[in-house]
Write a protein that holds these residues in place. Structure first.
Motif, PDB file in Angstrom:
ATOM      1  N   SER A  34      33.133  51.255 -33.108  1.00 36.95           N
ATOM      2  CA  SER A  34      32.365  50.810 -33.833  1.00 36.95           C
ATOM      3  C   SER A  34      32.575  51.199 -35.085  1.00 36.95           C
ATOM      4  O   SER A  34      33.229  50.827 -36.184  1.00 36.95           O
ATOM      5  CB  SER A  34      31.850  53.024 -33.854  1.00 36.95           C
ATOM      6  N   THR A  40      42.308  48.300 -20.551  1.00 38.37           N
ATOM      7  CA  THR A  40      41.940  48.486 -19.658  1.00 38.37           C
ATOM      8  C   THR A  40      42.490  48.643 -18.591  1.00 38.37           C
ATOM      9  O   THR A  40      42.171  49.338 -16.801  1.00 38.37           O
ATOM     10  CB  THR A  40      40.705  47.584 -19.240  1.00 38.37           C
ATOM     11  N   ARG A  77      25.827  50.373 -16.055  1.00 42.45           N
ATOM     12  CA  ARG A  77      24.656  49.980 -17.089  1.00 42.45           C
ATOM     13  C   ARG A  77      23.477  50.150 -16.493  1.00 42.45           C
ATOM     14  O   ARG A  77      22.311  50.391 -16.389  1.00 42.45           O
ATOM     15  CB  ARG A  77      25.278  48.584 -17.231  1.00 42.45           C
ATOM     16  N   THR A 113      28.108  57.846 -31.550  1.00 45.25           N
ATOM     17  CA  THR A 113      29.444  56.984 -31.535  1.00 45.25           C
ATOM     18  C   THR A 113      30.282  56.911 -31.244  1.00 45.25           C
ATOM     19  O   THR A 113      30.904  55.977 -30.762  1.00 45.25           O
ATOM     20  CB  THR A 113      29.536  56.998 -33.220  1.00 45.25           C
ATOM     21  N   ASP A 114      30.539  57.792 -29.437  1.00 46.24           N
ATOM     22  CA  ASP A 114      31.711  58.029 -29.214  1.00 46.24           C
ATOM     23  C   ASP A 114      31.171  57.866 -28.042  1.00 46.24           C
ATOM     24  O   ASP A 114      31.388  58.660 -26.767  1.00 46.24           O
ATOM     25  CB  ASP A 114      32.279  58.843 -29.319  1.00 46.24           C
ATOM     26  N   ARG A 163      42.700  45.001 -25.329  1.00 52.69           N
ATOM     27  CA  ARG A 163      41.644  45.325 -24.725  1.00 52.69           C
ATOM     28  C   ARG A 163      42.174  44.978 -22.887  1.00 52.69           C
ATOM     29  O   ARG A 163      42.367  46.653 -22.246  1.00 52.69           O
ATOM     30  CB  ARG A 163      40.292  44.704 -24.891  1.00 52.69           C
ATOM     31  N   ARG A 172      37.189  50.746 -27.396  1.00 60.43           N
ATOM     32  CA  ARG A 172      35.377  50.881 -28.049  1.00 60.43           C
ATOM     33  C   ARG A 172      35.704  50.053 -29.717  1.00 60.43           C
ATOM     34  O   ARG A 172      37.134  51.245 -29.957  1.00 60.43           O
ATOM     35  CB  ARG A 172      34.424  51.962 -27.850  1.00 60.43           C
ATOM     36  N   ARG A 200      38.696  53.570 -31.062  1.00 54.87           N
ATOM     37  CA  ARG A 200      38.686  54.073 -29.957  1.00 54.87           C
ATOM     38  C   ARG A 200      39.127  53.536 -29.035  1.00 54.87           C
ATOM     39  O   ARG A 200      38.268  53.067 -28.145  1.00 54.87           O
ATOM     40  CB  ARG A 200      37.163  54.829 -29.996  1.00 54.87           C
ATOM     41  N   GLN A 230      29.564  42.761 -32.634  1.00 59.31           N
ATOM     42  CA  GLN A 230      29.072  42.000 -31.191  1.00 59.31           C
ATOM     43  C   GLN A 230      29.904  41.172 -30.263  1.00 59.31           C
ATOM     44  O   GLN A 230      30.562  41.324 -29.430  1.00 59.31           O
ATOM     45  CB  GLN A 230      27.823  41.653 -31.053  1.00 59.31           C
ATOM     46  N   PRO A 255      34.004  55.746 -21.206  1.00 66.82           N
ATOM     47  CA  PRO A 255      34.464  54.587 -20.824  1.00 66.82           C
ATOM     48  C   PRO A 255      32.931  54.445 -19.752  1.00 66.82           C
ATOM     49  O   PRO A 255      32.233  54.754 -19.216  1.00 66.82           O
ATOM     50  CB  PRO A 255      35.216  54.852 -19.531  1.00 66.82           C
ATOM     51  N   GLU A 256      32.446  52.624 -19.888  1.00 68.65           N
ATOM     52  CA  GLU A 256      31.307  52.128 -19.612  1.00 68.65           C
ATOM     53  C   GLU A 256      31.490  53.039 -18.101  1.00 68.65           C
ATOM     54  O   GLU A 256      32.203  52.769 -17.061  1.00 68.65           O
ATOM     55  CB  GLU A 256      31.532  50.852 -19.627  1.00 68.65           C
ATOM     56  N   SER A 269      39.588  52.793 -21.961  1.00 67.37           N
ATOM     57  CA  SER A 269      38.372  51.387 -22.518  1.00 67.37           C
ATOM     58  C   SER A 269      39.064  51.351 -23.786  1.00 67.37           C
ATOM     59  O   SER A 269      39.537  52.661 -24.762  1.00 67.37           O
ATOM     60  CB  SER A 269      37.020  52.430 -22.603  1.00 67.37           C
TER      61      SER A 269
END
Length: 443
Positions: free
Chosen positions: A415, A406, A15, A7-8, A402, A413, A425, A378, A11-12, A411
């Motif tokens: 959940s 950033t 992908r 769940t954590d 955000r 996020r 988070r 989403q 940072p992206e 980051s």
């Protein structure tokens, strides 16, 4: 501290780990993939040579063959080192390495029958890789090199010795070569299609972000105009109310003085709101990063919130006496947005926690509300998207929060599961955290 990888997320990262788009500029990802595939080729070639020589009883020139394979091995050790230490690979370097692979493959074919070797059609694999990863002009140049090598094998090569097994050995070899070649092509085409699809998704996201930025810019312009227009009348009200208060002092109109003090307090509040309108876009004009006590920053973030008594602040031991390098007002506003949303979503307690996580400082805001369904989660960061009643919000809070995070290299996020609350988070680089000498002194 205990991590929760499911769940954590960190940072992206990038992908997609397949082939990079051919014209993306940086070919480091392609270079790494070709290096990995070359290891597979070295192992496969060694096994094939040993199998044909021992089991099929064809007396191959093992010395020259393993010399070529050994050269590939050494070169790929160099390539592996470069793949791990380089941050950028130019197209020309990648083309040279593909050319080296072609020369090595041609050398192996030279010692194993030339055109009569069933595996000669593996030239197509090298050509396909060139077409997938390089510009057309470079790919055509490598096609020419492979065609010249193919033609040269007709002129000169070492014939394959006769096999001690069945006379259908060549046909079996053609069958095996076809299966391997078809598998390689399907694999490479699948990777290429995935890369192209991912590139289309990224381009679509970039277009959407550009549209959002344009809308945000328009909103910032309106906010700046409103702030400018309102600053003058608010200043006038503040001056007049101060003068009235001075005139009424000692006159016995205590209730009027209290009312005027309330007016002045509300004017000051309006001024603070106007000042935060500039911060709301994520870039506070004139505000620079400063060192702030982490605990003080969190307390400041909840000071002006309604029902702040429901908020629990928790700092882990390693963050309790630390200082954070940040834009104080902008980050404070971002945290207020998260806390305000949590208070709206939950009738129970809300918590804001700080802890270290891997190489990051984690700030987590949690509520005990109903949570968000997947379709809402989403879209949560989309500007102007809100589930609140009309007049309760514009749908910009999370989007702007955000932007602030950033901008600090971190980051943000979310959940959430229906019935289990929501967790926001924030991850910030640990380089933004420090401990004053007094905090490091032995107790």
């Amino acid at each position: 501290m205990t991590a929760h990888p499911e769940t954590d997320p960190l940072p992206e990262p990038s992908r997609y780990t397949g082939w990079a788009y051919p014209h993306s500029g940086d070919h480091l990802l392609n270079f790494r993939w070709l290096t990995a595939l070359r290891w597979v080729a070295v192992v496969g070639q060694s096994l094939a040579i040993g199998f044909v020589h021992a089991w099929m009883e064809m007396k191959l020139p093992l010395g020259p063959l393993f010399a070529v394979v050994g050269a590939e091995l050494l070169l790929n050790l160099v390539a592996t080192y470069r793949a791990r230490t380089r941050s950028h690979v130019r197209e020309g370097e990648l083309a040279v390495w593909v050319g080296v692979d072609l020369v090595a493959f041609t050398s192996l074919l030279y010692f194993t029958g030339g055109p009569s070797n069933p595996f000669i059609f593996f030239y197509i694999v090298h050509v396909s890789m060139a077409a997938l990863t390089l510009r057309p002009a470079v790919a055509w140049a490598l096609v020419s090199i492979s065609a010249i090598g193919f033609a040269g094998l007709f002129a000169k090569h070492v014939p394959l010795p006769s096999a001690g097994q069945s006379g259908n050995v060549h046909l079996y070899g053609v069958w095996v070569a076809y299966g391997l070649l078809a598998s390689c092509l399907v694999y490479f085409i699948h990777r290429a299609r995935g890369a192209i699809q991912q590139r289309e998704i990224e381009l679509s996201e970039q277009r959407e972000l550009r549209l959002q930025a344009e809308r945000l810019s328009s909103l910032a312009t309106l906010a700046a105009g409103a702030a400018h227009e309102l600053a003058s009348p608010l200043g006038t009200i503040a001056i007049v109310s101060k003068e009235l208060e001075n005139e009424l002092k000692g006159s016995g109109y205590a209730s009027a003085i209290e009312d005027i003090a309330l007016v002045r307090g509300q004017v000051e509040r309006c001024r603070r709101i106007l000042a935060r309108m500039a911060h709301a876009a994520g870039e506070a004009p004139g505000e620079t990063d400063t060192w702030q006590m982490l605990g003080d920053l969190l307390n400041l973030s909840i000071a002006e919130l309604p029902e702040r008594q429901r908020i629990r602040v928790a700092l882990s031991p390693e963050t309790r006496d630390s200082e954070l390098l940040c834009p104080k007002e902008a980050l404070g506003q971002a945290l207020r947005v998260l806390l305000d949303n949590a208070l709206d979503a939950s009738d129970g307690g809300v918590s804001i926690e700080a802890r270290s996580f891997d190489q990051f400082l984690e700030l987590r805001v949690s509520d005990e509300g109903e949570g968000m369904p997947p379709q809402v989660l989403q879209r949560a960061f989309e500007p102007f998207f809100t589930t609140k009643p009309t007049g309760k919000g514009m749908g910009l809070g999370l989007f702007l929060a955000r932007n602030v995070v950033t901008g600090m290299g971190g980051s943000l996020r979310l959940s959430s599961e229906v019935g289990q609350g929501t967790h926001a988070r924030i991850l910030l680089p640990m380089g933004r955290l420090r401990w004053p000498p007094s905090a490091l002194a032995p107790q």
